[in-house]
Design a protein around this motif. Structure first.
Motif, PDB file in Angstrom:
ATOM      1  N   THR A 181     -13.285  -3.619  -5.890  1.00  0.00           N
ATOM      2  CA  THR A 181     -13.305  -3.950  -4.462  1.00  0.00           C
ATOM      3  C   THR A 181     -11.990  -3.634  -3.752  1.00  0.00           C
ATOM      4  O   THR A 181     -11.924  -3.759  -2.528  1.00  0.00           O
ATOM      5  CB  THR A 181     -13.647  -5.432  -4.258  1.00  0.00           C
ATOM      6  N   SER A 236     -12.892  -0.643  -1.373  1.00  0.00           N
ATOM      7  CA  SER A 236     -13.831  -0.786  -0.253  1.00  0.00           C
ATOM      8  C   SER A 236     -13.132  -0.764   1.102  1.00  0.00           C
ATOM      9  O   SER A 236     -13.529   0.014   1.989  1.00  0.00           O
ATOM     10  CB  SER A 236     -14.646  -2.073  -0.415  1.00  0.00           C
ATOM     11  N   PRO A 237     -12.097  -1.594   1.336  1.00  0.00           N
ATOM     12  CA  PRO A 237     -11.444  -1.549   2.656  1.00  0.00           C
ATOM     13  C   PRO A 237     -10.669  -0.252   2.896  1.00  0.00           C
ATOM     14  O   PRO A 237     -10.521   0.170   4.044  1.00  0.00           O
ATOM     15  CB  PRO A 237     -10.510  -2.766   2.634  1.00  0.00           C
ATOM     16  N   LEU A 284     -11.716   2.737   1.852  1.00  0.00           N
ATOM     17  CA  LEU A 284     -12.791   3.644   2.264  1.00  0.00           C
ATOM     18  C   LEU A 284     -13.216   3.367   3.702  1.00  0.00           C
ATOM     19  O   LEU A 284     -13.402   4.283   4.505  1.00  0.00           O
ATOM     20  CB  LEU A 284     -13.996   3.475   1.337  1.00  0.00           C
ATOM     21  N   SER A 285     -13.365   2.084   4.022  1.00  0.00           N
ATOM     22  CA  SER A 285     -13.803   1.699   5.354  1.00  0.00           C
ATOM     23  C   SER A 285     -12.820   2.159   6.424  1.00  0.00           C
ATOM     24  O   SER A 285     -13.213   2.730   7.451  1.00  0.00           O
ATOM     25  CB  SER A 285     -13.984   0.177   5.419  1.00  0.00           C
ATOM     26  N   GLY A 286     -11.524   1.915   6.177  1.00  0.00           N
ATOM     27  CA  GLY A 286     -10.502   2.313   7.145  1.00  0.00           C
ATOM     28  C   GLY A 286     -10.461   3.812   7.357  1.00  0.00           C
ATOM     29  O   GLY A 286     -10.356   4.294   8.487  1.00  0.00           O
ATOM     30  N   ALA A 297     -12.957   6.081   6.636  1.00  0.00           N
ATOM     31  CA  ALA A 297     -14.215   6.592   7.185  1.00  0.00           C
ATOM     32  C   ALA A 297     -14.324   6.320   8.681  1.00  0.00           C
ATOM     33  O   ALA A 297     -14.801   7.171   9.448  1.00  0.00           O
ATOM     34  CB  ALA A 297     -15.394   5.972   6.446  1.00  0.00           C
ATOM     35  N   GLU A 298     -13.884   5.141   9.106  1.00  0.00           N
ATOM     36  CA  GLU A 298     -13.939   4.794  10.530  1.00  0.00           C
ATOM     37  C   GLU A 298     -13.059   5.728  11.357  1.00  0.00           C
ATOM     38  O   GLU A 298     -13.459   6.209  12.418  1.00  0.00           O
ATOM     39  CB  GLU A 298     -13.497   3.339  10.715  1.00  0.00           C
ATOM     40  N   ASN A 313      -7.088  -1.623   4.492  1.00  0.00           N
ATOM     41  CA  ASN A 313      -7.719  -0.942   5.612  1.00  0.00           C
ATOM     42  C   ASN A 313      -6.722  -0.041   6.333  1.00  0.00           C
ATOM     43  O   ASN A 313      -7.033   1.090   6.698  1.00  0.00           O
ATOM     44  CB  ASN A 313      -8.311  -1.968   6.579  1.00  0.00           C
ATOM     45  N   ARG A 315      -6.719   4.059   7.045  1.00  0.00           N
ATOM     46  CA  ARG A 315      -6.563   4.645   8.384  1.00  0.00           C
ATOM     47  C   ARG A 315      -5.392   5.620   8.428  1.00  0.00           C
ATOM     48  O   ARG A 315      -5.499   6.720   8.986  1.00  0.00           O
ATOM     49  CB  ARG A 315      -6.345   3.542   9.431  1.00  0.00           C
TER      50      ARG A 315
END
Length: 364
Positions: free
Chosen positions: A83, A86-87, A89-91, A93-94, A305, A309
């Motif tokens: 895990t 996950s953040p 990847l999220s940061g 991808a966004e 995150n 980014r």
């Protein structure tokens, strides 16, 4: 009675242009994040509203054939079940989606030959860039990216030769915060549960642990660390058992990773020891739900995150050719104190030795 057709019609750029009362070329620019700045803000908003109302979807395949670009970015992770990623990847991808890029995530494990095979496959599919969360201190995937001129950046881990830009957490500061915390609580016999030496986080955090111990005049002539072969709960338990066998007097463990710290929980429980009553434990990363384990884990919080980014921003700059220089962005971590650390109690080391002696007697 004839059936009504359920087949949805394809909305064209021309139809969006008519609805927004603009030229089709203006629609193309407004709907592409990379060229939207060429269109007046009020016009762009009108085009976007018309496209949404009509249900228009860009045909990325057709656009790619016209322009020779895929608008795809690959991201490699060593363990998607971890895990920590996950953040990140999220940061990433966004941030990439805001610029019109889609993200392809590949779970590639720790085998460098498999990683290289997957990167080669992505390259044949016209991937425009890579974010690597898998890099080792000397990594063949980096060699491939440089040889092929494929834009790539590193995240969470760095390569020793610094051949690509990277976004990492300040490993030295994180370890300093962890050691300072347990020393301030009164611990003196402190051990380090280290990550693999092949990756920067394992190497740098182990080195930083000893640097922090030296600052407190606590470095022993005998190394007070055990290295895990991988960042997993199972490897953490194995390394902690070796650590306890070598030194039953330790009162605190500073781990290089939260999963290793959870493995330490398991090893302590096996031996009838309690955290923090017998041994305090500090993790590193502040993975999701570390506040829900028993006891809640004191750890070093990393802005995952933000790592994602920043890595996406660097990659976008590389893809556009805006920033050819190699950059190393280091984000500051913070200490999160929970219930897995406490002051050492009187006779704590003696009780730890007693627990080991009892186990030995039972085994005999």
């Amino acid at each position: 009675m004839p059936r009504s057709s359920t087949k949805s019609r394809t909305v064209t750029i021309k139809q969006v242009a008519e609805a927004a009362a603009v030229h089709p070329s203006t629609v193309s620019r407004a709907l592409n994040p990379a060229t939207r700045y060429l269109v007046a803000e009020e016009v762009a908003e009108r085009v976007l509203a018309a496209a949404q109302r009509l249900g228009y979807r860009r045909n990325l395949l057709a656009a790619g054939l016209r322009t020779g670009r895929s608008h795809l970015v690959g991201m490699l992770v060593p363990d998607i079940a971890n895990t920590v990623f996950s953040p990140i990847l999220s940061g990433a991808a966004e941030r990439l989606a805001a610029e019109g890029f889609s993200t392809v995530v590949a779970d590639v494990g720790r085998d460098s030959s498999r990683q290289l095979e997957i990167v080669r496959e992505l390259a044949t599919r016209q991937i425009e860039g890579l974010i690597l969360a898998t890099v080792q201190r000397d990594d063949p995937v980096v060699d491939f990216c440089l040889e092929q001129g494929l834009p790539a950046v590193l995240v969470n881990r760095a390569e020793e030769k610094r051949r690509l830009s990277a976004v990492v957490s300040d490993d030295a500061l994180g370890m300093q915060l962890a050691v300072d915390h347990v020393v301030e609580l009164g611990h003196r016999r402190i051990a380090h549960l280290a990550g693999p030496e092949t990756v920067s986080t394992g190497h740098l955090r182990r080195r930083a642990f000893y640097g922090a111990m030296e600052q407190h005049d606590l470095r022993s002539t005998e190394p007070l660390h055990e290295a895990a072969e991988g960042y997993s709960r199972e490897e953490g338990a194995i390394a902690t058992r070796r650590l306890l066998d070598r030194d039953p007097d330790i009162t605190a463990i500073v781990a290089a990773n939260d999963l290793l710290a959870l493995g330490a929980y398991d090893a302590l429980k096996e031996r009838g020891l309690r955290c923090p009553e017998d041994i305090s434990i500090v993790g590193h990363n502040d993975m999701p739900m570390m506040d829900l384990v028993t006891p809640p884990l004191t750890t070093i919080r990393i802005g995952h995150n933000a790592l994602g980014r920043e890595a996406a921003d660097l990659l976008l700059q590389r893809i556009r050719g805006d920033d050819p220089e190699i950059r190393n962005i280091v984000l500051a971590p913070s200490l999160v104190v929970r219930e897995s650390t406490a002051r050492p109690r009187q006779g704590q080391a003696k009780r730890t030795r007693s627990a080991k002696a009892t186990r030995t007697a039972v085994a005999g």
